[in-house]
Design an enzyme around this catalytic site. Structure first.
Site, PDB file in Angstrom:
ATOM      1  N   GLY A  40       0.866  -1.180   0.000  1.00  0.00           N
ATOM      2  CA  GLY A  40       0.000   0.000   0.000  1.00  0.00           C
ATOM      3  C   GLY A  40       0.900   1.227   0.000  1.00  0.00           C
ATOM      4  N   ALA A  43       1.301   3.073   3.454  1.00  0.00           N
ATOM      5  CA  ALA A  43       2.035   2.318   4.469  1.00  0.00           C
ATOM      6  C   ALA A  43       3.502   2.136   4.066  1.00  0.00           C
ATOM      7  CB  ALA A  43       1.364   0.966   4.674  1.00  0.00           C
ATOM      8  N   GLU A 141      -4.007   6.996  -3.432  1.00  0.00           N
ATOM      9  CA  GLU A 141      -4.592   5.650  -3.417  1.00  0.00           C
ATOM     10  C   GLU A 141      -5.764   5.588  -2.427  1.00  0.00           C
ATOM     11  OE1 GLU A 141      -2.370   1.458  -4.366  1.00  0.00           O
ATOM     12  OE2 GLU A 141      -1.968   2.301  -2.396  1.00  0.00           O
ATOM     13  N   THR A 221      10.446  11.566 -10.612  1.00  0.00           N
ATOM     14  CA  THR A 221      11.339  10.404 -10.517  1.00  0.00           C
ATOM     15  C   THR A 221      11.346   9.679 -11.860  1.00  0.00           C
ATOM     16  OG1 THR A 221       9.666   8.912  -9.626  1.00  0.00           O
ATOM     17  CG2 THR A 221      10.930  10.186  -8.023  1.00  0.00           C
ATOM     18  N   LYS A 225      16.978   6.281 -14.301  1.00  0.00           N
ATOM     19  CA  LYS A 225      17.595   7.513 -14.840  1.00  0.00           C
ATOM     20  C   LYS A 225      17.704   8.605 -13.774  1.00  0.00           C
ATOM     21  CE  LYS A 225      16.683   6.886 -19.705  1.00  0.00           C
ATOM     22  NZ  LYS A 225      15.679   5.798 -19.765  1.00  0.00           N
ATOM     23  N   GLY A 252       9.159   4.231  -5.765  1.00  0.00           N
ATOM     24  CA  GLY A 252       8.670   5.612  -5.630  1.00  0.00           C
ATOM     25  C   GLY A 252       8.191   5.886  -4.205  1.00  0.00           C
ATOM     26  N   ASP A 253       7.599   4.883  -3.568  1.00  0.00           N
ATOM     27  CA  ASP A 253       7.124   5.055  -2.180  1.00  0.00           C
ATOM     28  C   ASP A 253       8.302   5.222  -1.230  1.00  0.00           C
ATOM     29  OD1 ASP A 253       4.578   4.614  -3.130  1.00  0.00           O
ATOM     30  OD2 ASP A 253       4.597   2.472  -2.648  1.00  0.00           O
ATOM     31  N   GLY A 288       9.966  -7.095  -2.529  1.00  0.00           N
ATOM     32  CA  GLY A 288       8.919  -6.603  -1.631  1.00  0.00           C
ATOM     33  C   GLY A 288       8.878  -5.088  -1.571  1.00  0.00           C
TER      34      GLY A 288
END
Ligand code: ATP
Ligand code: RIB
Length: 315
Positions: A40, A43, A141, A221, A225, A252-253, A288
């Site tokens: 998620g 989280a 989200e 992002t 690259k 990205g998270d 993960g």
């Protein structure tokens, strides 16, 4: 005292199969390795921020079920304040089915479940928590009304507001006007601004469009690259660290979560971006989402070893 990051967003249970390639429609692939883990976008970002050294509170909704209990336990074990993770009696905890191929690329489908029930009333209940944040970090989200309520509260108290606009949706200027830092990936930046990110010139045009809506700092992002960073002080491309990718899920998270922690500490934008990129690049070498986020020592060791290995290459 540690600086405080409040994250509002989603929690999912990630069910991942790492296999040779992503199946075509109608195709069954036999052979792969299954794993279950915390996911998620919200989280993942909360865990990345906590491991990077921030004091983190996470505001979310999960089902009143076994996966929801497991999720709350996981986040509590990270030292995250879970007092504002609400349990929903009518919806299941969010679940993501993820396939990761041998290059580390993924394909994801999400059943949002309880995440879709997060409401402005939930955000009101967490008013004091949000009001005491140094940084508020949000994604897309979860329902936009709840996200916007959190943004307004934090902005009115003078906290820095970071929006990771994933998954992309069109955003009103009312929302963008209260955002200090936006962290889209290339596709999200294109979808939100309507400008194709084909070269550095177009990345500048995208940043300019966000500035015109009131956003102060734009960080696009770009996977392996790196990052394009734009502010009123200038715009530049910062290259990524070279690593061997295993699973890019949540890169990205991890970037946005670590960035929030470093900015909350008062670290300068350029250094914070480089440290967040180190955090994200370590995460892509591991399988993960939440579990791949490195802790502060791992980030600092990586940066030290990386710069000495680069010095050897140059020297
Ligand atoms: P995802 O959707 O996979 O969670 P994203 O598309 O939101 O990720 P990316 O732009 O792919 O985000 O990656 C975020 C950051 O992670 C990049 O700016 C970079 O610093 C780092 N990163 C991602 N992939 C790689 C890679 N293959 N090698 C090195 N760094 C990477
Ligand atoms: O950004 C990665 C996340 O997207 C996964 O953890 C999955 O749960 C989906 O929300």
């Amino acid at each position: 005292m540690k600086s405080k990051v409040v994250v509002v967003g989603s929690y999912n249970t990630d069910l991942t199969i790492k296999t040779e390639r992503i199946p075509r429609p109608g195709e069954t692939i036999i052979g792969g390795v299954f794993s279950e883990g915390g996911g998620g976008k919200g989280a993942n970002q909360a865990v990345a921020a906590a491991r990077a050294g921030a004091n983190v509170s996470f505001i979310a909704r999960v089902g009143n079920d076994a996966l929801g209990n497991l999720g709350v336990q996981r986040l509590t074990d990270e030292g995250i304040n879970t007092n504002f993770i609400y349990k929903d009696n009518d919806s299941a905890t969010g679940v993501a089915f993820i396939v990761v191929d041998e290059r580390g690329e993924n394909s994801i489908v999400v059943a949002s479940g309880a995440n879709a029930k997060l409401s402005s009333a939930d955000i009101d209940e967490a008013h004091d928590e949000i009001s005491s944040a140094d940084v508020l970090l949000v994604q897309l989200e979860s329902p936009i009304d709840a996200i916007y309520s959190a943004i307004r509260k934090a902005h009115s108290k003078g906290a820095m507001v970071i929006l990771n606009p994933a998954p992309a949706q069109s955003l009103s200027s009312k929302i963008l006007n209260d955002i200090d830092v936006i962290t889209p990936n290339k596709v999200e930046a294109e979808m939100i601004t309507g400008i194709k990110a084909s070269d550095e010139e177009s990345l500048r045009a995208i940043a300019q469009k966000f500035f015109e809506s009131g956003v102060k700092i734009v960080i696009i992002t770009l996977g392996s690259k790196g990052m394009f960073v734009g502010s009123t002080e200038g715009m530049k491309l910062i290259p990524a660290y070279k690593v061997c990718p295993v699973d890019s899920t949540g890169a990205g998270d991890i970037f946005s979560g670590a960035l929030a922690a470093f900015l909350a500490e008062g670290i300068s934008m350029e250094i914070a971006v480089k440290m967040a990129a180190a955090s994200a690049s370590i995460s892509v070498t591991r399988l993960g989402a939440q579990r791949s986020a490195p802790n502060r020592k791992e980030i600092e060791d990586f940066l030290m070893n990386y710069s000495s290995s680069q010095a050897e290459v140059i020297g």
